[in-house]
Structure formats: C-alpha cells, structure tokens
Design an enzyme around this catalytic site. Structure first.
Site, PDB file in Angstrom:
ATOM      1  N   CYS A  50     -10.644  -5.342 -19.355  1.00  0.00           N
ATOM      2  CA  CYS A  50     -11.163  -6.470 -18.564  1.00  0.00           C
ATOM      3  C   CYS A  50     -11.831  -5.996 -17.277  1.00  0.00           C
ATOM      4  CB  CYS A  50     -10.012  -7.432 -18.245  1.00  0.00           C
ATOM      5  SG  CYS A  50     -10.353  -8.602 -16.919  1.00  0.00           S
ATOM      6  N   CYS A  53     -10.243  -7.300 -14.101  1.00  0.00           N
ATOM      7  CA  CYS A  53      -8.966  -6.615 -13.861  1.00  0.00           C
ATOM      8  C   CYS A  53      -9.214  -5.271 -13.184  1.00  0.00           C
ATOM      9  CB  CYS A  53      -8.208  -6.409 -15.170  1.00  0.00           C
ATOM     10  SG  CYS A  53      -7.841  -7.942 -16.069  1.00  0.00           S
ATOM     11  N   CYS A 169     -19.527   3.509 -11.912  1.00  0.00           N
ATOM     12  CA  CYS A 169     -20.573   4.407 -11.405  1.00  0.00           C
ATOM     13  C   CYS A 169     -20.101   5.210 -10.190  1.00  0.00           C
ATOM     14  CB  CYS A 169     -21.807   3.573 -11.047  1.00  0.00           C
ATOM     15  SG  CYS A 169     -23.018   4.406 -10.015  1.00  0.00           S
ATOM     16  N   CYS A 172     -22.217   4.724  -7.069  1.00  0.00           N
ATOM     17  CA  CYS A 172     -21.949   3.405  -6.477  1.00  0.00           C
ATOM     18  C   CYS A 172     -20.693   3.466  -5.611  1.00  0.00           C
ATOM     19  CB  CYS A 172     -21.753   2.350  -7.567  1.00  0.00           C
ATOM     20  SG  CYS A 172     -23.184   2.136  -8.650  1.00  0.00           S
TER      21      CYS A 172
END
Length: 366
Positions: A50, A53, A169, A172
């Site tokens: 998820c 989550c 990422c 990121c």
C-alpha cells in the site's frame, strides 16, 4: 530458529522490529498486548504493498518514538494483508486503517484525523493526557497537491514551483529536506507556492501523466496566471532554487530564511536619496520621492516606497533620524525572538535606512 519463534509466540510478547519503536502484532499476541494489558493502544492495520501505508510508515515510527518513554500507551501495527483474520475481526476494509483501543474495551474506535505527526500526537495526548517528550518539527510549508487540488493551485495569482516525486526514488529523498527548507523560506511570500505531487499515488498520478512526467524528481515552474509550465533544469541546492524564484517572482528571499539586502529598496528612489546626500535640498528630494513613489503603487512592495517618504518626513524634523532608527531596529533584530513576518518587516526597513546612513558616512569620510 523454530524454537526461538515458538518461545516468542508462547510468551505472547510484542515482536519489535530492529530499531523500531512500533509494536508488531500477530493473532497470537494481539489480545494479550492490546486487549488484556489495560494500556491504551493505537493500532495501524496496513499492507506492505500500500502506497499510503509506505508514506505513513516514517511518521508512525516517529510517533512511536515520541511516546516510547512511557509504559502507559502503546503504538502498534498489524500486517493485515498477512494476518487477514485480524483485519476481518476488526472490520478493516482499506489500508491504512488506524484504530484506537482504550485498554478497557475490545471495541475500538476508528481514527479519522490527519496522518501528520502533529495530528497523531495531539490525538494520543487528548485521549490519554500523556504529552510527547519528543520535540516536534515545525509544520511543513510544502503544499501537497492531488488531482483534485492541482488545477485550483496553478493559473491563479501565485507562482508555483512543483516537484513531482515518487516514494521509492533516492534522488527525491535527497531533495526532500531542501524542498522543506525552501518552502519555509518562502512561507511569508503570499504570491509563491512550493508544492509537491506524489506522481505514483492513485489520487495524483493523472496529473503527473498530463504533464508528461516520466522520471523523478521532475520540477516544473508555473508562472502566475499560467497553466503552461516551464521545466526547471537548474541546480538543486536551496540557493539555486531561491535565486531562480527571486528572478521569476520578483521576490527578495535569502537562502535559509528571511529577506536579502535589496528587499524593499527601489533603484529610482535610491537615486533620489543619493541626490539628497549630494546636496539636493531635503524639501526638493522629499517631493521627488513622493512623486516617484506614485508610479510604484502597483508594486507588491509599495508600502516600502511609502517608507522612503516617511524617512524624509522624519529627517525634516531630525537630521539624525536615519542613523538613530537604524541603530534601534538593528538592536531589536539582534535580540531575536521575532515572528517571521516582523523579522522581514524590520530587516526591510533597515535595508532602506542603510541607504541613507551609508551615503551620509561616505560623504563625511570625504
């Protein structure tokens, strides 16, 4: 390994992952740890796959660490994809689902508040009276956009810098603290928005696709009044972003917060100050400043053009006003403790006053 596992399960103790303050619950220990312990417990029912989550995970860990010092409240989680019987038992239909067990009843209440650390901490404190011992980070100034909010944010009266990111990422993750700091730096700029879009989340991937995002992070700039972005391809330090935004939005922000040394100043008015210091009569200079300021009424910083007028007015009553006022404001700034808006205001006024004082000093030295 089998004997060790059996021992742990037989002892009905919460299994704690390495370096994690969150209790891991399974069917064999759930009742003992949650329902029979008498301790209020916040339980997250999650699934490993998820996305929401995964986003919540570091926040939930931080929450558990904030209350780890006390034995009177617990923060726990259940892998409801692996332990479906537990999820079904408590009516879990989506992920993540947070439920509050008060330590007295086996009937939990569902948590429907915010999923940020501040909201979760406040909830536990409200329910138990126990205060977190961990100092919370200030609220984020980043605007998190979705398909539903993106179009309402761009194209209006604000310049918007958007980072399209993905939870997995690495680049990121490296950008994240810089992005938070950048947003805090521009938090007092009403015409600038620092935003982020989770390009792989179900509620925002359509926006990422619409703007052709294929790699992460992708940074796009939407000028005020435009829905057509410009690709940002500059450096990724906060200084790089601040310089870019100051150029594009006409702001005067300083890296790390506050305003720079040019904030509130106007070249056309500074020229008149120079003429006044060079010998133009005060009344003539004051009249020139007032006339020149009329052409700046549409500028977002017009109130500081008015401050030039005020300084000239004060100088007509006391020729030492600029130096004395600069010293007074610098003293206030040195003491610290100012609200960000007030800090910006006083720093900007010192920028203007310094134009008068520096030139007076220069003349005296000659």
């Amino acid at each position: 390994m089998v004997l060790l596992k059996s021992f742990v399960l037989a002892g009905l103790t919460a299994v704690v992952a390495a370096k994690s303050a969150v209790l891991d619950l399974i069917p064999s220990n759930f009742d003992e740890v949650v329902l029979k312990s008498g301790k209020p417990t916040l339980v997250e029912f999650f699934a490993p796959w998820c996305g929401h989550c995964k986003t919540l995970a570091p926040i939930y860990e931080e929450l558990a660490q904030a209350f780890e010092f006390t034995k009177d409240v617990q923060v726990a989680k259940v892998d409801a994809d692996a332990e479906r019987a537990l999820g079904k038992r408590f009516g879990v239909q989506g992920f993540p689902t947070l439920k509050w067990f008060d330590g007295k009843s086996d009937k939990p209440t569902e948590y429907n508040g915010g999923r940020d650390i501040e909201s979760l901490t406040a909830f536990i404190t409200e329910k138990t009276g126990i205060k977190s011992k961990k100092k919370l980070a200030p609220p984020s100034s980043v605007a998190y956009l979705t398909d539903a909010t993106f179009k309402n944010t761009i194209g209006g009266d604000k310049h918007v810098l958007v980072a399209f990111t993905a939870p997995w990422c690495g680049h990121c993750k490296s950008l994240a603290p810089t992005w938070e700091s950048l947003a805090a730096t521009f938090a007092n700029e009403p015409n600038v928005v620092i935003a982020k879009v989770d390009a792989e989340a179900e509620n925002s991937k359509a926006t990422a696709n619409e703007y052709g995002v294929t790699s992460y992070p992708t940074i796009k700039f939407f000028p005020k009044g435009s829905t057509t972005p410009e690709e940002y391809s500059g450096g990724r330090s906060e200084e790089n972003f601040v310089t870019f935004l100051n150029e594009q939005a006409g702001t005067h922000r300083a890296t790390g917060g506050g305003v720079d040394a040019t904030a509130g100043t106007f070249a056309v008015l500074d020229e008149i100050v120079t003429k006044y210091i060079s010998g133009t009569p005060l009344t003539n200079a004051a009249a020139e400043v007032k006339k020149a300021a009329e052409s700046l009424k549409e500028d977002s910083q017009y109130k500081y053009a008015e401050y030039y007028i005020r300084v000239f007015d004060k100088l007509s009553k006391s020729d030492n006003f600029a130096a004395k006022e600069l010293a007074r404001l610098e003293g206030i700034l040195k003491k610290g403790g100012l609200a960000p808006t007030k800090l910006d205001e006083l720093t900007t006024k010192t920028n203007i006053l310094r134009k008068f004082v520096e030139k007076i000093t220069g003349k005296d030295e000659l």
